[in-house]
Scaffold this motif. Structure first.
Motif, PDB file in Angstrom:
ATOM      1  N   ILE A 141      26.331   9.711  -4.276  1.00  0.00           N
ATOM      2  CA  ILE A 141      25.747   9.574  -2.941  1.00  0.00           C
ATOM      3  C   ILE A 141      25.014   8.241  -2.887  1.00  0.00           C
ATOM      4  N   LEU A 142      25.378   7.392  -1.942  1.00  0.00           N
ATOM      5  CA  LEU A 142      24.783   6.059  -1.841  1.00  0.00           C
ATOM      6  C   LEU A 142      23.966   5.923  -0.569  1.00  0.00           C
ATOM      7  N   SER A 143      22.833   5.231  -0.677  1.00  0.00           N
ATOM      8  CA  SER A 143      22.028   4.874   0.488  1.00  0.00           C
ATOM      9  C   SER A 143      21.977   3.357   0.554  1.00  0.00           C
ATOM     10  N   THR A 144      22.338   2.782   1.702  1.00  0.00           N
ATOM     11  CA  THR A 144      22.448   1.332   1.802  1.00  0.00           C
ATOM     12  C   THR A 144      21.552   0.776   2.903  1.00  0.00           C
ATOM     13  N   GLY A 145      21.264  -0.515   2.774  1.00  0.00           N
ATOM     14  CA  GLY A 145      20.430  -1.194   3.753  1.00  0.00           C
ATOM     15  C   GLY A 145      19.598  -2.258   3.058  1.00  0.00           C
ATOM     16  N   PRO A 146      18.965  -3.146   3.813  1.00  0.00           N
ATOM     17  CA  PRO A 146      18.143  -4.183   3.212  1.00  0.00           C
ATOM     18  C   PRO A 146      16.830  -3.633   2.669  1.00  0.00           C
TER      19      PRO A 146
ATOM     20  N   LEU B 287       0.844  -1.195   0.000  1.00  0.00           N
ATOM     21  CA  LEU B 287       0.000   0.000   0.000  1.00  0.00           C
ATOM     22  C   LEU B 287       0.880   1.246   0.000  1.00  0.00           C
ATOM     23  N   LEU B 288       0.730   2.053  -1.046  1.00  0.00           N
ATOM     24  CA  LEU B 288       1.513   3.276  -1.183  1.00  0.00           C
ATOM     25  C   LEU B 288       0.564   4.468  -1.208  1.00  0.00           C
ATOM     26  N   ALA B 289       0.734   5.378  -0.260  1.00  0.00           N
ATOM     27  CA  ALA B 289      -0.138   6.556  -0.191  1.00  0.00           C
ATOM     28  C   ALA B 289       0.114   7.443  -1.400  1.00  0.00           C
ATOM     29  N   ALA B 290      -0.937   7.698  -2.193  1.00  0.00           N
ATOM     30  CA  ALA B 290      -0.774   8.471  -3.425  1.00  0.00           C
ATOM     31  C   ALA B 290      -0.423   9.933  -3.147  1.00  0.00           C
ATOM     32  N   ASN B 291      -0.802  10.444  -1.970  1.00  0.00           N
ATOM     33  CA  ASN B 291      -0.512  11.848  -1.636  1.00  0.00           C
ATOM     34  C   ASN B 291       0.739  11.959  -0.772  1.00  0.00           C
ATOM     35  N   PHE B 292       1.658  10.991  -0.936  1.00  0.00           N
ATOM     36  CA  PHE B 292       2.911  10.980  -0.173  1.00  0.00           C
ATOM     37  C   PHE B 292       3.721  12.256  -0.419  1.00  0.00           C
ATOM     38  N   LYS B 293       4.274  12.781   0.648  1.00  0.00           N
ATOM     39  CA  LYS B 293       5.219  13.894   0.545  1.00  0.00           C
ATOM     40  C   LYS B 293       6.507  13.493   1.256  1.00  0.00           C
ATOM     41  N   PRO B 294       7.667  13.718   0.608  1.00  0.00           N
ATOM     42  CA  PRO B 294       8.913  13.355   1.278  1.00  0.00           C
ATOM     43  C   PRO B 294       9.043  14.040   2.631  1.00  0.00           C
ATOM     44  N   SER B 295       9.536  13.316   3.605  1.00  0.00           N
ATOM     45  CA  SER B 295       9.699  13.862   4.947  1.00  0.00           C
ATOM     46  C   SER B 295      10.949  14.722   5.008  1.00  0.00           C
ATOM     47  N   SER B 296      11.073  15.478   6.083  1.00  0.00           N
ATOM     48  CA  SER B 296      12.332  16.152   6.353  1.00  0.00           C
ATOM     49  C   SER B 296      13.265  15.142   7.015  1.00  0.00           C
ATOM     50  N   PHE B 297      14.561  15.439   7.024  1.00  0.00           N
ATOM     51  CA  PHE B 297      15.524  14.550   7.670  1.00  0.00           C
ATOM     52  C   PHE B 297      15.196  14.392   9.154  1.00  0.00           C
ATOM     53  N   GLU B 298      14.706  15.466   9.748  1.00  0.00           N
ATOM     54  CA  GLU B 298      14.360  15.424  11.165  1.00  0.00           C
ATOM     55  C   GLU B 298      13.231  14.425  11.423  1.00  0.00           C
ATOM     56  N   GLU B 299      12.208  14.439  10.548  1.00  0.00           N
ATOM     57  CA  GLU B 299      11.094  13.506  10.710  1.00  0.00           C
ATOM     58  C   GLU B 299      11.537  12.063  10.491  1.00  0.00           C
TER      59      GLU B 299
ATOM     60  N   THR C  96      12.750   6.366   0.589  1.00  0.00           N
ATOM     61  CA  THR C  96      12.182   7.562   1.224  1.00  0.00           C
ATOM     62  C   THR C  96      13.278   8.587   1.513  1.00  0.00           C
ATOM     63  N   THR C  97      14.437   8.119   1.967  1.00  0.00           N
ATOM     64  CA  THR C  97      15.550   9.027   2.237  1.00  0.00           C
ATOM     65  C   THR C  97      16.017   9.704   0.952  1.00  0.00           C
ATOM     66  N   LEU C  98      16.136   8.923  -0.130  1.00  0.00           N
ATOM     67  CA  LEU C  98      16.577   9.512  -1.398  1.00  0.00           C
ATOM     68  C   LEU C  98      15.542  10.494  -1.946  1.00  0.00           C
ATOM     69  N   TYR C  99      14.245  10.191  -1.771  1.00  0.00           N
ATOM     70  CA  TYR C  99      13.213  11.135  -2.195  1.00  0.00           C
ATOM     71  C   TYR C  99      13.320  12.448  -1.416  1.00  0.00           C
TER      72      TYR C  99
ATOM     73  N   ARG D 213       4.219   2.035  18.094  1.00  0.00           N
ATOM     74  CA  ARG D 213       3.359   2.705  17.114  1.00  0.00           C
ATOM     75  C   ARG D 213       4.210   3.629  16.259  1.00  0.00           C
ATOM     76  N   GLY D 214       4.252   3.333  14.964  1.00  0.00           N
ATOM     77  CA  GLY D 214       5.066   4.127  14.041  1.00  0.00           C
ATOM     78  C   GLY D 214       6.505   3.659  14.025  1.00  0.00           C
ATOM     79  N   ARG D 215       7.274   4.221  13.080  1.00  0.00           N
ATOM     80  CA  ARG D 215       8.682   3.845  12.958  1.00  0.00           C
ATOM     81  C   ARG D 215       9.568   5.078  12.779  1.00  0.00           C
ATOM     82  N   ILE D 216      10.828   4.901  13.078  1.00  0.00           N
ATOM     83  CA  ILE D 216      11.817   5.962  12.939  1.00  0.00           C
ATOM     84  C   ILE D 216      13.121   5.320  12.483  1.00  0.00           C
ATOM     85  N   GLY D 217      13.971   6.079  11.818  1.00  0.00           N
ATOM     86  CA  GLY D 217      15.215   5.525  11.296  1.00  0.00           C
ATOM     87  C   GLY D 217      16.350   5.593  12.299  1.00  0.00           C
ATOM     88  N   ILE D 218      17.270   4.632  12.197  1.00  0.00           N
ATOM     89  CA  ILE D 218      18.576   4.755  12.851  1.00  0.00           C
ATOM     90  C   ILE D 218      19.602   4.780  11.713  1.00  0.00           C
ATOM     91  N   PHE D 219      20.570   5.649  11.831  1.00  0.00           N
ATOM     92  CA  PHE D 219      21.430   5.980  10.698  1.00  0.00           C
ATOM     93  C   PHE D 219      22.913   5.917  11.053  1.00  0.00           C
TER      94      PHE D 219
END
Length: 568
Positions: A311-316, A277-289, A323-326, A503-509
């Protein structure tokens, strides 16, 4: 924010946020991109949203409310239909003594205040909220939909008599079940729906916050009609049951538009369906979010100031790389910049960016797409993934010849990207000459704020942390300097989080800035990953686990969750 341009100008000039020359340039750019001046100011990080919200609150003389810190009761949400709340960008937040507190993205909209007053028969007290906070809180309606669609499915299943089912009744049941499953998945904020067949029943599972959950078991006889319904929606072959098929379709669930990506695979007892399921009204987040530490964000923005490089983004898979690249692309998206992408598949549509999708049937793969894009006079190119030498070679050449290239790799961490590129056949000296920054990330579940509790850190948890830090080659002195807190946090489970505690998710970088010292080492033929890691550590490189520790200590996630994703 739907605020008249003149008001924005008055607020900014009054508080000396911008001068007239800068404002003139912003207005021109906004007109070219068909955006608002505030979109430009926020997107270019020329203005902090929270600071502007406070300025606007003072200007309008309306109190500011942070919806992320409020749990709105279901009884209050029911006062205003979700479609009205979404369209008018309003949210009821509290009812007391016949006064309804109403959060509004634009509280000067007196017509809407009057409408809500007539609709509810209550006195309305407007509050100002940020648009992204409103969108976040709007998901509160999902709790209502979750209850609604769960009841609908149960009612429907209780009415089905398998013995008397006709083809027409079966088709109608399949249509209703699929529609209700989509609504139920949206209500649970699920990213994927799995329809699986076993020897005795059909199994429905949702992926919520990155973890699969069993939702229900259906009679085995309903599985084939359900698969057929998905095939019809996705325009796939109904009579093909032994080959994998991929497709997609668009739908609207409770006023929310979605793109649904479909994959069908043959299994032992029948076909398995996976729907993303992909939200059609998706907006890229800020790095902070996204949860990115400020030091990492600063390093990325420094790299984006260059006109070329890699610039490379890695991970499974499923770690949030796209989302990060967007988010990066959105920062680069300006009138004077030509941005092109080649993706497999296109997950979200981005305005004013030229996106293309891989099509293996006609031989249009990453390498061919990238080769063609180089003739399109691009400034920035995003390649969905570097999988082979041909794609890697063209990407490296593009980065060497004045293009900024973004892509992804499947590696466990940032330093491992270097030997991965070497394995693909890219010479060391070319890797050193082109790579500017490497990001690595995972997504961890956030502790549910409605049931969060603190507890004393256990001896087992301390030993787990120390063992992981030792695996990262930190010395006893370095481990001691990190310091462990006396308390950690977890969610005890509640109705809001379906008793999961999350509830919800957040990145570790982790962010590897390839400086001159790193370039010198990478260019050597006798590259060793262990020595490279040691060199990075001496230079202050912070791993994903260390970022995860910060989020554990500040009550954003748990040790168990960080360890789960680190080991994936």
């Amino acid at each position: 924010m739907n605020i008249p341009e003149k008001q924005v100008e008055e607020i900014l000039f009054k508080n000396q946020v911008v001068d007239k020359s800068t404002w003139h340039d912003i207005l021109q750019e906004a007109q070219q991109l068909n955006l608002t001046p505030l979109d430009i100011l926020f997107g270019r990080r020329l203005l902090d949203k929270n600071y502007f919200a406070q300025l606007l609150s003072d200007y309008l003389k309306v109190p500011l409310v942070d919806l992320r810190k409020i749990d709105i009761p279901a009884s209050v949400l029911r006062l205003i239909p979700e479609n009205v709340a979404s369209e008018k960008e309003i949210l009821p937040i509290e009812l007391k003594d016949q006064v309804l507190k109403l959060a509004m993205v634009y509280p000067q909209d007196l017509e809407t205040v009057s409408l809500v007053g007539n609709l509810t028969g209550l006195k309305i007290e407007p509050y100002l909220t940020l648009e992204e906070d409103f969108r976040y809180a709007l998901t509160g309606y999902q709790k209502l939909y979750r209850e609604k669609y769960n009841e609908l499915i149960k009612k429907q299943l209780s009415e089905i008599d398998l013995a008397t089912l006709t083809n027409e009744k079966t088709e109608l049941s399949a249509i209703q079940i699929i529609d209700n499953l989509l609504g139920y998945a949206m209500g649970m904020n699920a990213s994927d729906i799995h329809l699986e067949i076993t020897e005795t029943f059909s199994l429905i599972r949702f992926r919520v916050d990155g973890v699969l959950r069993e939702i229900m078991r259906l009679p085995k006889e309903l599985h084939l009609p359900l698969v057929a319904r998905v095939k019809i929606l996705s325009n796939l072959q109904l009579d093909e049951h032994f080959k994998p098929q991929d497709g997609r379709f668009k739908t609207v669930v409770s006023n929310f538009p979605f793109d649904i990506r479909v994959s069908i695979m043959p299994t032992l007892y029948g076909e398995k369906v996976a729907m993303r399921l992909l939200a059609a009204n998706f907006k890229p987040s800020s790095f902070e979010e996204l949860g990115m530490p400020q030091a990492n964000e600063v390093a990325i923005k420094e790299s984006l100031n260059k006109a070329y490089g890699l610039i490379l983004s890695t991970g499974p898979t499923g770690s949030g790389k796209t989302t990060t690249l967007y988010t990066v692309l959105q920062l680069l998206n300006r009138p004077e910049v030509n941005i092109v992408t080649i993706e497999d598949p296109i997950e979200y549509e981005l305005a004013y960016i030229n996106q293309s999708q891989v099509n293996q049937k006609i031989g249009f793969d990453f390498a061919n797409g990238l080769r063609s894009f180089l003739r399109q006079d691009p400034n920035v190119i995003m390649v969905g993934e570097i999988r082979d030498f041909e794609t890697a070679d063209i990407a490296i050449q593009a980065a060497l010849t004045g293009h900024l290239l973004l892509s992804t790799l499947h590696t466990n961490d940032a330093p491992s990207s270097i030997p991965r590129l070497i394995d693909l056949g890219v010479p060391n000296y070319l890797i050193a000459a082109t790579i500017d920054i490497i990001l690595a990330q995972r997504l961890v579940r956030k502790i549910c704020l409605d049931c969060i509790i603190s507890e004393k850190i256990s001896i087992t948890q301390k030993e787990m942390i120390k063992a992981q830090l030792k695996n990262l080659n930190l010395t006893e002195t370095e481990i001691k300097n990190i310091g462990l807190p006396e308390f950690v946090y977890r969610g005890k489970g509640c109705v809001i989080c379906s008793s999961s505690g999350y509830r919800g998710r957040i990145g570790i970088f982790e962010t590897l800035k390839v400086d001159e010292e790193a370039k010198d080492y990478i260019s050597q033929k006798n590259f060793h990953l262990v020595e490279f890691r040691e060199m990075l550590k001496k230079g202050g490189f912070k791993t994903m686990f260390e970022d995860g520790l910060n989020k554990i200590f500040t009550g954003q996630t748990t040790l168990e969750e960080v360890m789960r994703v680190i080991r994936e």
